[in-house]
Each structure stands twice: as structure tokens, then as C-alpha cells.
Design a protein around this motif. Structure first.
Motif, PDB file in Angstrom:
ATOM      1  N   UNK A   1       0.799  -1.086   0.218  1.00 32.41           N
ATOM      2  CA  UNK A   1       0.155  -0.290   0.137  1.00 32.41           C
ATOM      3  C   UNK A   1       1.158   1.290  -0.435  1.00 32.41           C
ATOM      4  N   UNK A   2       2.429   1.396   0.879  1.00 35.63           N
ATOM      5  CA  UNK A   2       2.660   2.465   0.766  1.00 35.63           C
ATOM      6  C   UNK A   2       3.226   2.739  -0.877  1.00 35.63           C
ATOM      7  N   UNK A   3       4.078   1.577  -1.399  1.00 42.40           N
ATOM      8  CA  UNK A   3       3.831   2.218  -2.423  1.00 42.40           C
ATOM      9  C   UNK A   3       3.420   2.465  -3.718  1.00 42.40           C
ATOM     10  N   UNK A   4       2.364   1.813  -3.836  1.00 45.69           N
ATOM     11  CA  UNK A   4       0.931   1.954  -4.002  1.00 45.69           C
ATOM     12  C   UNK A   4       0.944   3.774  -4.205  1.00 45.69           C
ATOM     13  N   UNK A   5       0.671   4.218  -2.318  1.00 48.63           N
ATOM     14  CA  UNK A   5       0.144   5.631  -2.565  1.00 48.63           C
ATOM     15  C   UNK A   5       1.198   6.538  -3.456  1.00 48.63           C
ATOM     16  N   UNK A   6       2.658   6.148  -2.706  1.00 47.13           N
ATOM     17  CA  UNK A   6       3.586   6.504  -3.341  1.00 47.13           C
ATOM     18  C   UNK A   6       3.526   6.973  -5.120  1.00 47.13           C
ATOM     19  N   UNK A   7       3.223   6.036  -5.462  1.00 46.33           N
ATOM     20  CA  UNK A   7       3.512   5.929  -6.807  1.00 46.33           C
ATOM     21  C   UNK A   7       1.617   6.708  -7.139  1.00 46.33           C
ATOM     22  N   UNK A   8       0.353   7.161  -6.449  1.00 49.49           N
ATOM     23  CA  UNK A   8      -1.100   7.869  -6.710  1.00 49.49           C
ATOM     24  C   UNK A   8      -0.379   8.952  -6.284  1.00 49.49           C
ATOM     25  N   UNK A   9       0.038   9.642  -5.348  1.00 46.22           N
ATOM     26  CA  UNK A   9       0.692  10.745  -5.229  1.00 46.22           C
ATOM     27  C   UNK A   9       1.856  11.106  -6.371  1.00 46.22           C
ATOM     28  N   UNK A  10       2.670  10.840  -6.397  1.00 49.86           N
ATOM     29  CA  UNK A  10       3.397  11.153  -7.803  1.00 49.86           C
ATOM     30  C   UNK A  10       1.883  11.663  -8.694  1.00 49.86           C
TER      31      UNK A  10
ATOM     32  N   UNK B   1       1.402   4.502   6.219  1.00 49.39           N
ATOM     33  CA  UNK B   1       0.938   6.032   7.105  1.00 49.39           C
ATOM     34  C   UNK B   1       0.807   6.056   8.088  1.00 49.39           C
ATOM     35  N   UNK B   2       1.309   5.300   8.543  1.00 47.10           N
ATOM     36  CA  UNK B   2       2.037   6.254  10.327  1.00 47.10           C
ATOM     37  C   UNK B   2       4.046   6.429   9.641  1.00 47.10           C
ATOM     38  N   UNK B   3       4.078   6.463   8.713  1.00 48.48           N
ATOM     39  CA  UNK B   3       5.145   6.755   9.292  1.00 48.48           C
ATOM     40  C   UNK B   3       5.315   8.034   7.947  1.00 48.48           C
ATOM     41  N   UNK B   4       4.473   8.483   7.464  1.00 54.45           N
ATOM     42  CA  UNK B   4       3.559   9.704   6.908  1.00 54.45           C
ATOM     43  C   UNK B   4       3.636  10.352   8.115  1.00 54.45           C
ATOM     44  N   UNK B   5       2.872   9.771   9.140  1.00 54.27           N
ATOM     45  CA  UNK B   5       2.348  11.551   9.963  1.00 54.27           C
ATOM     46  C   UNK B   5       3.101  11.685  11.205  1.00 54.27           C
ATOM     47  N   UNK B   6       4.487  10.005  11.315  1.00 53.81           N
ATOM     48  CA  UNK B   6       5.372  10.958  11.825  1.00 53.81           C
ATOM     49  C   UNK B   6       6.345  11.602  11.863  1.00 53.81           C
ATOM     50  N   UNK B   7       6.781  11.953  10.334  1.00 55.73           N
ATOM     51  CA  UNK B   7       7.513  11.984   9.978  1.00 55.73           C
ATOM     52  C   UNK B   7       7.279  14.146   9.487  1.00 55.73           C
ATOM     53  N   UNK B   8       5.629  14.044   9.579  1.00 60.67           N
ATOM     54  CA  UNK B   8       5.013  15.204   8.817  1.00 60.67           C
ATOM     55  C   UNK B   8       4.822  16.235  10.709  1.00 60.67           C
TER      56      UNK B   8
END
Length: 254
Positions: free
Chosen positions: A73-82, A183-190
């Protein structure tokens, strides 16, 4: 429709829908999403069911990103955001394809984003919802605890996939994992970057156990989450907390 209701032009919003072997629910999710947000990017994460054919035959005009194999899912989200950035969108709303979320709640997140265009808007599910699996409730509380320890911030639901991201806020982010814990990682970095995280209460639907589709692998996934939390705790000590302290000192001097 909710699409891009910002007359000042600050927000161009699309939906990013990652999907893996959810052909049975995907069409309904897309139809309901289209009614309130017609700009949709679907990332087919190497599905082996009927997903590809159904997307090709869909009456809904969606942009499809096809991944040859399942990457997570993380990879899929990254491609979607790109893809969203390449299409000129400034914000992306993520929604799962398993029917858990209510697309009718998209306007709640969109309106909050209009008021706070640089914030991360988090669709927070009620943890005591009927039929919510006990394992999900435990995993969310477990994740919330570690998130608070790593960032000093509290959120009611750090596991939700129903969110609205400012794409500028995640540009350049280095992803440690490609699976759903990204998705958790994104929140932590934000949070470490000082971004505003704003929870919005949304509805959630969990079907009966016999009709529920889950790709969660208890042993492997829990091990991966534990390793990620270990890495994030280390990162909090050497980066996250010092950065937060520096920000406080700088604000006091201004």
C-alpha cells in the motif's frame, strides 16, 4: 459535488484509491466517490482478481496506474501521489477500496482542508464502532501510543487510510517501508516537520467476519510494524525531538 470548491484556487483536489484484490467492492467505492469528487486516480497494486477488467469496463472516468506486481500500500500511495502531482493537483484524498470508508464523508475532510490548506486532515474512525474487529482496536491503540511517544502529538486514529494530504507536505519524504504501515510513517514525519495534523470524525463500516476481506498477516505484519516503530523511536531521539525543541526556542525569540 465537492470537487475543488476553493474559489481562490489554492486547492486542486483528487482522490487516490490504492486497491489490491478488492474487485467486489471497488466499483461501489468509485461510484460513490465520483458523486462528490470526480477526479479519481486508482492504483491497481498488482491485483490478481477481476480488478483490471472491471476498471477497463468502468463507466466512471478514472485515471488508472497499473503496477505489474503487488508492491504494498505504501508503494501504491507513493505512485498515486506522483501521478497526482504530474496532473497538477495540490491535494490528494486517500480512501480504501474495501468499502470501509464512507465516500459521502469526503466533504467533511475537504471543508477542513479549505480552512487549513497546509494541514494533514485525518479521518478518524470511532474505535468502539459496531463490528469493529478487536484486533483493529488494539492495533490502533498500540499505534496511537507509539505515535504520541515519537512525536509528542496525540491523534485518535493513526491507522486510518481515509486522509487528505497537501502534496507539498510530503514532497521529498523518504519512505522507510512500502507496506500499509507507511501511512503511520507519513504522519510521524509530518509531525517532526511541524505540520498541523487535524482529525475529523468520520463513519466506518465493517462487514460481518465471513464477508470481510483482509490482507493483514498477523505475524509478518506485526513484526514489520515493530521494526518500523523501533526505527522511528531512534529517529525521534536524534531528529524528531531535537527539531521540535529547536522550533520552540525559535518561536519564543520571535
Amino acid at each position: 459535488m465537492t470537487p475543488n470548491p476553493d474559489p481562490a484556487g489554492r486547492m486542486r483536489l483528487c482522490a487516490v484509491v490504492p486497491t489490491y484484490n478488492n474487485a467486489g467492492t471497488l466499483e461501489d467505492v468509485l461510484m460513490r466517490t465520483y458523486r462528490v469528487l470526480p477526479d479519481i486516480i486508482v492504483v491497481n497494486d498488482g491485483s490478481t482478481d477481476d480488478t483490471q477488467r472491471r476498471l477497463a469496463a468502468s463507466p466512471i472516468p478514472v485515471t488508472v496506474v497499473e503496477l505489474a506486481e503487488n508492491r504494498g500500500k505504501g508503494y501504491a500511495l507513493r505512485e498515486g501521489f506522483r501521478k497526482a502531482r504530474a496532473c497538477g493537483y495540490t491535494h490528494a484524498l486517500t480512501i480504501d477500496s474495501d468499502g470501509q470508508h464512507y465516500p459521502e464523508d469526503i466533504p467533511l475532510l475537504a471543508q477542513e482542508a479549505l480552512l487549513h490548506p497546509e494541514a494533514f486532515i485525518i479521518g478518524s474512525r470511532p474505535l468502539k464502532n459496531k463490528n469493529m474487529p478487536q484486533a483493529n482496536t488494539f492495533a490502533n491503540k498500540f499505534s496511537n501510543f507509539w505515535f504520541r511517544l515519537q512525536t509528542g502529538c496525540s491523534l485518535p486514529d493513526t491507522q486510518t487510510g481515509f486522509r487528505l494530504y497537501p502534496l507539498s507536505g510530503i514532497r521529498g519524504t523518504r519512505w522507510l517501508t512500502s507496506r500499509y504501515e507507511a501511512e503511520l510513517e507519513l504522519l510521524v514525519f509530518a509531525a517532526w516537520q511541524g505540520a498541523e495534523l487535524r482529525p475529523v470524525t468520520v463513519r466506518v463500516f465493517y462487514p460481518d467476519k465471513e464477508h470481510r476481506i483482509s490482507h493483514f498477516r498477523p505475524t509478518a505484519d506485526f513484526l514489520r510494524i515493530s521494526l518500523l516503530n523501533t526505527a522511528l523511536c531512534f529517529g525521534a531521539v536524534i531528529y524528531g525531538w531535537p527539531r521540535k525543541l529547536f522550533r520552540r526556542i525559535r518561536n519564543r525569540k520571535q
